[in-house]
Design a protein around this motif. Structure first.
Motif, mmCIF file in Angstrom:
data_model
loop_
_atom_site.group_PDB
_atom_site.id
_atom_site.type_symbol
_atom_site.label_atom_id
_atom_site.label_comp_id
_atom_site.label_asym_id
_atom_site.label_seq_id
_atom_site.Cartn_x
_atom_site.Cartn_y
_atom_site.Cartn_z
ATOM 1 N N LEU A 1 -0.227 6.287 -9.159
ATOM 2 C CA LEU A 1 -0.607 6.858 -7.699
ATOM 3 C C LEU A 1 -1.477 8.032 -8.050
ATOM 4 C CD1 LEU A 1 2.390 6.042 -5.647
ATOM 5 C CD2 LEU A 1 0.275 4.896 -5.226
ATOM 6 N N LEU A 2 -1.018 8.967 -8.634
ATOM 7 C CA LEU A 2 -1.730 10.436 -8.974
ATOM 8 C C LEU A 2 -3.138 10.181 -9.417
ATOM 9 C CD1 LEU A 2 1.333 12.483 -10.482
ATOM 10 C CD2 LEU A 2 0.518 12.678 -7.937
ATOM 11 N N LEU A 3 -3.225 9.325 -10.322
ATOM 12 C CA LEU A 3 -4.748 9.079 -10.931
ATOM 13 C C LEU A 3 -5.578 8.372 -9.853
ATOM 14 C CD1 LEU A 3 -6.306 8.777 -13.341
ATOM 15 C CD2 LEU A 3 -5.450 6.408 -13.869
ATOM 16 N N SER A 4 -5.044 7.356 -8.963
ATOM 17 C CA SER A 4 -5.904 6.956 -7.860
ATOM 18 C C SER A 4 -5.992 8.009 -7.024
ATOM 19 C CB SER A 4 -5.043 5.747 -7.207
ATOM 20 O OG SER A 4 -4.766 4.678 -8.091
ATOM 21 N N HIS A 5 -5.387 8.941 -6.753
ATOM 22 C CA HIS A 5 -5.556 9.944 -5.847
ATOM 23 C C HIS A 5 -6.508 10.913 -6.363
ATOM 24 C CE1 HIS A 5 -4.577 14.054 -4.049
ATOM 25 N NE2 HIS A 5 -4.722 13.099 -2.668
ATOM 26 N N GLU A 6 -6.453 11.247 -7.667
ATOM 27 C CA GLU A 6 -7.571 12.234 -8.191
ATOM 28 C C GLU A 6 -8.778 11.659 -8.244
ATOM 29 O OE1 GLU A 6 -6.304 13.006 -11.849
ATOM 30 O OE2 GLU A 6 -4.323 14.458 -11.431
ATOM 31 N N LEU B 1 -7.088 6.951 -3.182
ATOM 32 C CA LEU B 1 -6.073 7.120 -1.920
ATOM 33 C C LEU B 1 -6.481 8.527 -1.367
ATOM 34 C CD1 LEU B 1 -2.955 5.877 -3.823
ATOM 35 C CD2 LEU B 1 -4.391 4.687 -2.174
ATOM 36 N N ASP B 2 -6.254 8.393 -0.154
ATOM 37 C CA ASP B 2 -6.440 9.846 0.651
ATOM 38 C C ASP B 2 -4.844 10.558 0.368
ATOM 39 O OD1 ASP B 2 -4.740 8.634 2.482
ATOM 40 O OD2 ASP B 2 -6.747 8.284 3.684
ATOM 41 N N ASP B 3 -4.613 11.748 1.048
ATOM 42 C CA ASP B 3 -3.251 12.489 1.021
ATOM 43 C C ASP B 3 -2.315 11.627 1.789
ATOM 44 O OD1 ASP B 3 -4.537 14.275 -0.423
ATOM 45 O OD2 ASP B 3 -4.665 15.539 1.285
ATOM 46 N N GLU B 4 -2.522 10.984 3.126
ATOM 47 C CA GLU B 4 -1.594 10.300 3.727
ATOM 48 C C GLU B 4 -1.143 8.979 3.164
ATOM 49 O OE1 GLU B 4 -1.289 8.411 8.384
ATOM 50 O OE2 GLU B 4 -3.145 9.299 7.734
ATOM 51 N N GLU B 5 -2.142 8.315 2.594
ATOM 52 C CA GLU B 5 -1.898 7.064 1.751
ATOM 53 C C GLU B 5 -0.982 7.459 0.445
ATOM 54 O OE1 GLU B 5 -5.603 4.299 2.726
ATOM 55 O OE2 GLU B 5 -5.765 5.747 1.126
ATOM 56 N N LEU C 1 1.292 9.985 0.291
ATOM 57 C CA LEU C 1 2.471 10.161 0.668
ATOM 58 C C LEU C 1 3.397 8.726 0.986
ATOM 59 C CD1 LEU C 1 4.624 12.192 1.420
ATOM 60 C CD2 LEU C 1 3.584 12.411 3.774
ATOM 61 N N LEU C 2 2.549 7.972 1.663
ATOM 62 C CA LEU C 2 3.452 6.628 2.166
ATOM 63 C C LEU C 2 3.823 5.823 0.783
ATOM 64 C CD1 LEU C 2 1.025 5.558 5.202
ATOM 65 C CD2 LEU C 2 3.398 6.445 5.130
ATOM 66 N N PHE C 3 3.001 5.913 -0.044
ATOM 67 C CA PHE C 3 3.303 5.150 -1.316
ATOM 68 C C PHE C 3 4.352 5.850 -2.091
ATOM 69 C CE2 PHE C 3 -0.975 2.997 -0.831
ATOM 70 C CZ PHE C 3 -0.362 1.580 -0.861
ATOM 71 N N TRP C 4 4.248 6.996 -2.154
ATOM 72 C CA TRP C 4 5.356 7.801 -2.851
ATOM 73 C C TRP C 4 6.609 7.518 -2.201
ATOM 74 C CZ3 TRP C 4 4.023 10.725 -7.022
ATOM 75 C CH2 TRP C 4 4.626 11.302 -7.622
ATOM 76 N N LEU C 5 6.799 7.684 -0.879
ATOM 77 C CA LEU C 5 7.954 7.509 -0.143
ATOM 78 C C LEU C 5 8.522 6.306 -0.440
ATOM 79 C CD1 LEU C 5 7.427 9.689 2.898
ATOM 80 C CD2 LEU C 5 8.755 10.377 1.045
ATOM 81 N N ALA C 6 7.763 5.167 -0.299
ATOM 82 C CA ALA C 6 7.935 3.918 -0.614
ATOM 83 C C ALA C 6 8.700 3.774 -1.843
ATOM 84 C CB ALA C 6 6.889 2.851 -0.228
ATOM 85 N N PHE C 7 8.070 4.412 -2.995
ATOM 86 C CA PHE C 7 8.461 3.923 -4.222
ATOM 87 C C PHE C 7 9.804 4.761 -4.539
ATOM 88 C CE2 PHE C 7 4.201 2.837 -5.494
ATOM 89 C CZ PHE C 7 4.556 1.688 -6.254
#
Length: 299
Positions: free
Chosen positions: A14-19, A23-27, A29-35
């Motif tokens: 997820l962090l790699l995709s964000h960098e 993925l934007d910040d909102e997406e 956060l959503l994936f992070w909370l889901a995991f």
């Protein structure tokens, strides 16, 4: 980011995709909370499952006699054996099941005591059958890869000293009329299910079953000091003998005090050689009906 399980790997991705901007910040956060929610649910389920299985094995809670009964070694000997076998402090399977080296050794020792099924070990080790299967197979494979050379080649076995061979010879010679003998060689047939292919190759006419064959050399103290196989069940003991290069390996051992080769004892299925004695015509001046029973008694 240190990766310890699949959830840590997912966070790293997820962090790699964000960098990379996928993925934007909102997406993120959503994936992070889901995991995180999924990981908490998984840990709670694991806790419930562990409570249902019971506590993990604690050798300190067992008496020495109980350890000998379960594992054939006392607690101090188990730790010493674990150290001598170079078992790592922590082991892990491909499915990320983790255990200590001493626990893996105990699983192997208990599993190999007959009869013993995986379901019989659940209450003792506090693990599921699938985990016990992974622990047993992984630990056994580690031991095999680490020490197999000591079973397939005499020259790799450091304990074949002059004193050890002499003590083996004395133990055998004191009870039967064999000279220069330090062990016994024989073929072992292990039955198996009928294969779909090559049935004739695996069929053993003597035992009348489909099987695999091994050849083992056993010392007077009960240790298997040489092992070769498997081969097809139809093969004769002499085929295993030739394939194992046992004669060449025996020639590398130290000589007796009289400058002679040490030898093994086998049944009538083996040829008579300087390194291999059989019941006929072994020691022609001795009655054959006294030689074979004496050798069988020592075995």
């Amino acid at each position: 980011m240190e990766v310890e399980n699949e959830y840590d790997l997912a966070r790293a991705l997820l962090l790699l995709s964000h960098e990379e901007g996928d993925l934007d910040d909102e997406e993120l956060l959503l994936f992070w909370l889901a995991f995180e929610e999924e990981e908490q649910a998984h840990e709670q389920a694991e806790g419930r499952r562990q409570r249902a299985l019971g506590p993990r094995l604690d050798l300190r809670a067992l008496t020495d006699s109980t350890c000998v009964q379960l594992f054939r070694f006392g607690e101090a000997d188990l730790h010493r054996l674990c150290r001598l076998l170079l078992l790592p402090e922590t082991m892990e399977s491909r499915s990320h099941t983790k255990w200590t080296g001493i626990e893996g050794l105990c699983v192997v020792l208990r599993r190999l005591s007959y009869p013993c099924r995986l379901c019989d070990l659940v209450s003792l080790f506090g693990r599921s059958r699938s985990q016990l299967s992974e622990i047993f197979n992984t630990t056994l494979l580690f031991l095999h890869n680490s020490w197999k050379n000591h079973l397939v080649n005499f020259s790799q076995a450091r304990y074949f000293s002059d004193a050890r061979l002499a003590s083996y010879n004395a133990a055998i010679g004191g009870q039967c009329p064999l000279q220069r003998c330090f062990g016994f060689v024989d073929g072992t047939v292990r039955a198996m299910c009928r294969p779909t292919r090559n049935q004739r190759q695996f069929y053993n006419g003597h035992k009348r079953c489909h099987a695999l064959k091994w050849q083992s050399v056993v010392a007077p103290d009960g240790l298997i000091i040489h092992l070769h196989g498997p081969m097809e069940g139809r093969r004769h003991d002499c085929a295993l003998l030739n394939d194992s290069n046992l004669f060449q390996q025996l020639s590398t051992l130290p000589l007796t005090a009289g400058g002679e080769l040490y030898c093994l004892y086998g049944d009538l299925g083996y040829p008579l050689r300087p390194q291999l004695q059989v019941s006929l015509p072994l020691l022609a001046h001795m009655p054959q009906n006294t030689i074979k029973p004496a050798c069988s008694l020592v075995k």
